[in-house]
Design a protein around this motif. Structure first.
Motif, PDB file in Angstrom:
ATOM      1  N   ASP A 267      -6.207 -48.305  -0.026  1.00  0.00           N
ATOM      2  CA  ASP A 267      -6.856 -47.935   1.233  1.00  0.00           C
ATOM      3  C   ASP A 267      -7.673 -46.668   0.985  1.00  0.00           C
ATOM      4  O   ASP A 267      -7.111 -45.602   0.738  1.00  0.00           O
ATOM      5  CB  ASP A 267      -5.819 -47.683   2.323  1.00  0.00           C
ATOM      6  CG  ASP A 267      -6.449 -47.315   3.655  1.00  0.00           C
ATOM      7  OD1 ASP A 267      -7.696 -47.302   3.756  1.00  0.00           O
ATOM      8  OD2 ASP A 267      -5.698 -47.046   4.610  1.00  0.00           O
TER       9      ASP A 267
ATOM     10  N   GLU B 220      -0.705 -42.481   6.918  1.00  0.00           N
ATOM     11  CA  GLU B 220      -1.841 -42.669   7.810  1.00  0.00           C
ATOM     12  C   GLU B 220      -2.709 -41.418   7.861  1.00  0.00           C
ATOM     13  O   GLU B 220      -2.251 -40.315   7.623  1.00  0.00           O
ATOM     14  CB  GLU B 220      -1.383 -43.086   9.205  1.00  0.00           C
ATOM     15  CG  GLU B 220      -0.508 -42.092   9.910  1.00  0.00           C
ATOM     16  CD  GLU B 220       0.002 -42.616  11.249  1.00  0.00           C
ATOM     17  OE1 GLU B 220      -0.788 -43.197  12.025  1.00  0.00           O
ATOM     18  OE2 GLU B 220       1.181 -42.412  11.529  1.00  0.00           O
TER      19      GLU B 220
ATOM     20  N   GLN C  89       0.867 -51.647   6.846  1.00  0.00           N
ATOM     21  CA  GLN C  89       0.668 -52.536   7.985  1.00  0.00           C
ATOM     22  C   GLN C  89       0.058 -53.862   7.565  1.00  0.00           C
ATOM     23  O   GLN C  89       0.454 -54.922   8.048  1.00  0.00           O
ATOM     24  CB  GLN C  89      -0.183 -51.850   9.054  1.00  0.00           C
ATOM     25  CG  GLN C  89      -0.227 -52.613  10.358  1.00  0.00           C
ATOM     26  CD  GLN C  89      -0.875 -51.797  11.477  1.00  0.00           C
ATOM     27  OE1 GLN C  89      -0.833 -50.573  11.483  1.00  0.00           O
ATOM     28  NE2 GLN C  89      -1.477 -52.489  12.418  1.00  0.00           N
ATOM     29  N   ARG C  90      -0.900 -53.828   6.652  1.00  0.00           N
ATOM     30  CA  ARG C  90      -1.519 -55.091   6.241  1.00  0.00           C
ATOM     31  C   ARG C  90      -0.537 -55.975   5.484  1.00  0.00           C
ATOM     32  O   ARG C  90      -0.531 -57.193   5.647  1.00  0.00           O
ATOM     33  CB  ARG C  90      -2.813 -54.868   5.469  1.00  0.00           C
ATOM     34  CG  ARG C  90      -2.668 -54.387   4.055  1.00  0.00           C
ATOM     35  CD  ARG C  90      -3.975 -54.474   3.281  1.00  0.00           C
ATOM     36  NE  ARG C  90      -4.702 -53.223   3.324  1.00  0.00           N
ATOM     37  CZ  ARG C  90      -5.743 -52.971   2.579  1.00  0.00           C
ATOM     38  NH1 ARG C  90      -6.222 -53.866   1.756  1.00  0.00           N
ATOM     39  NH2 ARG C  90      -6.357 -51.824   2.640  1.00  0.00           N
TER      40      ARG C  90
ATOM     41  N   LEU D 149      -8.633 -41.714  10.063  1.00  0.00           N
ATOM     42  CA  LEU D 149      -9.485 -42.887   9.852  1.00  0.00           C
ATOM     43  C   LEU D 149      -8.708 -44.188   9.685  1.00  0.00           C
ATOM     44  O   LEU D 149      -9.253 -45.266   9.900  1.00  0.00           O
ATOM     45  CB  LEU D 149     -10.376 -42.686   8.628  1.00  0.00           C
ATOM     46  CG  LEU D 149     -11.490 -41.663   8.777  1.00  0.00           C
ATOM     47  CD1 LEU D 149     -12.226 -41.479   7.459  1.00  0.00           C
ATOM     48  CD2 LEU D 149     -12.460 -42.078   9.875  1.00  0.00           C
ATOM     49  N   SER D 150      -7.441 -44.122   9.280  1.00  0.00           N
ATOM     50  CA  SER D 150      -6.695 -45.349   9.003  1.00  0.00           C
ATOM     51  C   SER D 150      -5.873 -45.848  10.183  1.00  0.00           C
ATOM     52  O   SER D 150      -5.319 -46.940  10.122  1.00  0.00           O
ATOM     53  CB  SER D 150      -5.775 -45.160   7.791  1.00  0.00           C
ATOM     54  OG  SER D 150      -4.692 -44.294   8.111  1.00  0.00           O
ATOM     55  N   GLN D 151      -5.795 -45.084  11.254  1.00  0.00           N
ATOM     56  CA  GLN D 151      -4.908 -45.475  12.342  1.00  0.00           C
ATOM     57  C   GLN D 151      -5.268 -46.819  12.970  1.00  0.00           C
ATOM     58  O   GLN D 151      -4.405 -47.478  13.543  1.00  0.00           O
ATOM     59  CB  GLN D 151      -4.846 -44.376  13.396  1.00  0.00           C
ATOM     60  CG  GLN D 151      -4.046 -43.197  12.890  1.00  0.00           C
ATOM     61  CD  GLN D 151      -3.842 -42.132  13.940  1.00  0.00           C
ATOM     62  OE1 GLN D 151      -4.341 -42.241  15.062  1.00  0.00           O
ATOM     63  NE2 GLN D 151      -3.118 -41.104  13.576  1.00  0.00           N
ATOM     64  N   SER D 152      -6.498 -47.251  12.849  1.00  0.00           N
ATOM     65  CA  SER D 152      -6.881 -48.551  13.413  1.00  0.00           C
ATOM     66  C   SER D 152      -6.309 -49.713  12.602  1.00  0.00           C
ATOM     67  O   SER D 152      -6.153 -50.815  13.120  1.00  0.00           O
ATOM     68  CB  SER D 152      -8.400 -48.681  13.484  1.00  0.00           C
ATOM     69  OG  SER D 152      -8.961 -48.667  12.188  1.00  0.00           O
ATOM     70  N   HIS D 153      -5.982 -49.490  11.334  1.00  0.00           N
ATOM     71  CA  HIS D 153      -5.477 -50.574  10.493  1.00  0.00           C
ATOM     72  C   HIS D 153      -4.160 -50.252   9.795  1.00  0.00           C
ATOM     73  O   HIS D 153      -3.553 -51.144   9.194  1.00  0.00           O
ATOM     74  CB  HIS D 153      -6.527 -50.992   9.451  1.00  0.00           C
ATOM     75  CG  HIS D 153      -6.915 -49.893   8.512  1.00  0.00           C
ATOM     76  ND1 HIS D 153      -7.909 -49.000   8.813  1.00  0.00           N
ATOM     77  CD2 HIS D 153      -6.444 -49.547   7.301  1.00  0.00           C
ATOM     78  CE1 HIS D 153      -8.036 -48.145   7.801  1.00  0.00           C
ATOM     79  NE2 HIS D 153      -7.150 -48.456   6.882  1.00  0.00           N
ATOM     80  N   ASN D 154      -3.689 -49.018   9.855  1.00  0.00           N
ATOM     81  CA  ASN D 154      -2.404 -48.657   9.257  1.00  0.00           C
ATOM     82  C   ASN D 154      -1.833 -47.462  10.009  1.00  0.00           C
ATOM     83  O   ASN D 154      -2.237 -46.327   9.766  1.00  0.00           O
ATOM     84  CB  ASN D 154      -2.538 -48.316   7.772  1.00  0.00           C
ATOM     85  CG  ASN D 154      -1.188 -48.315   7.091  1.00  0.00           C
ATOM     86  OD1 ASN D 154      -0.607 -49.369   6.894  1.00  0.00           O
ATOM     87  ND2 ASN D 154      -0.674 -47.151   6.757  1.00  0.00           N
ATOM     88  N   SER D 155      -0.918 -47.740  10.914  1.00  0.00           N
ATOM     89  CA  SER D 155      -0.342 -46.669  11.719  1.00  0.00           C
ATOM     90  C   SER D 155       1.158 -46.855  11.883  1.00  0.00           C
ATOM     91  O   SER D 155       1.684 -47.957  11.725  1.00  0.00           O
ATOM     92  CB  SER D 155      -0.990 -46.643  13.105  1.00  0.00           C
ATOM     93  OG  SER D 155      -0.601 -47.787  13.841  1.00  0.00           O
TER      94      SER D 155
ATOM     95  N   GLY E 284       1.760 -49.372  14.624  1.00  0.00           N
ATOM     96  CA  GLY E 284       1.555 -50.753  14.184  1.00  0.00           C
ATOM     97  C   GLY E 284       2.710 -51.285  13.361  1.00  0.00           C
ATOM     98  O   GLY E 284       3.152 -52.421  13.542  1.00  0.00           O
TER      99      GLY E 284
END
Length: 180
Positions: A61, A123, A101-102, A126-132, A135
């Protein structure tokens, strides 16, 4: 009497890992020189990738692994689900530097095979939308785990020279322990 499966994408860290396993004759430990992801293929691994480098913080990431001084190498990536789909897993530990998360999203249908899980969440702003943290907690909750969650603030979590980067990108780490 147990079987252990390890995944390590950093080619230099993997070489040391494999040497240690060979030297200690651990036949029930299998290591794969791959990054875990949500697909099979390749990814760019960012970080301190060199002989003698500090693999803490290396990531597929870019929001976690790309820094001013980082290097890049293309690595093979694999999905986790085929490794755990047909067996009972006593304990699953994920410390995969921003891809949590992914990977959990990809294998959510087989998480019922896992009895206990530990996830270290990495996290940034910038990554909170895809790795939080939120989530990951949602995925594990839906999978039926009882969870204990805490923030990680230990100074040794990442090398001290990354302190300016941590402040600039809002890097945070959390621990999640889940059990049935």
């Amino acid at each position: 009497g147990c079987r252990v499966i390890c995944f390590e994408p950093d080619p230099f860290a993997f070489k040391i890992l494999q040497h240690n396993l060979d030297a200690n004759d651990l036949p029930d430990v299998r290591c794969y020189n791959v990054a875990l992801s949500d697909h099979d293929g390749t990814e760019v691994l960012y970080g301190d990738i060199e002989r003698g480098g500090d693999a803490r913080g290396n990531s597929i990431d870019p929001a976690w692994g790309r820094r001013d001084e980082s290097r890049e190498v293309t690595v093979t990536c694999k999905r986790l689900s085929p490794f755990i789909a047909d067996q009972s897993v006593s304990f699953l530990k994920l410390d995969i530097e921003g891809a949590e998360q992914r990977v959990l999203s990809e294998c959510h249908e087989v998480l019922g095979n896992v009895q206990a899980i530990y996830v270290e969440i990495h996290e940034t702003a910038l990554s909170q939308s895809h790795n939080s943290r939120a989530g990951v907690v949602e995925i594990l909750s839906v999978a039926g785990f009882t969870l204990e969650v805490e923030s990680r603030y230990e100074e040794h979590a990442l090398p001290a020279h990354l302190d300016p980067w941590k402040r600039r990108v809002g890097a945070k780490q959390s621990h999640v322990l889940g059990w049935r």
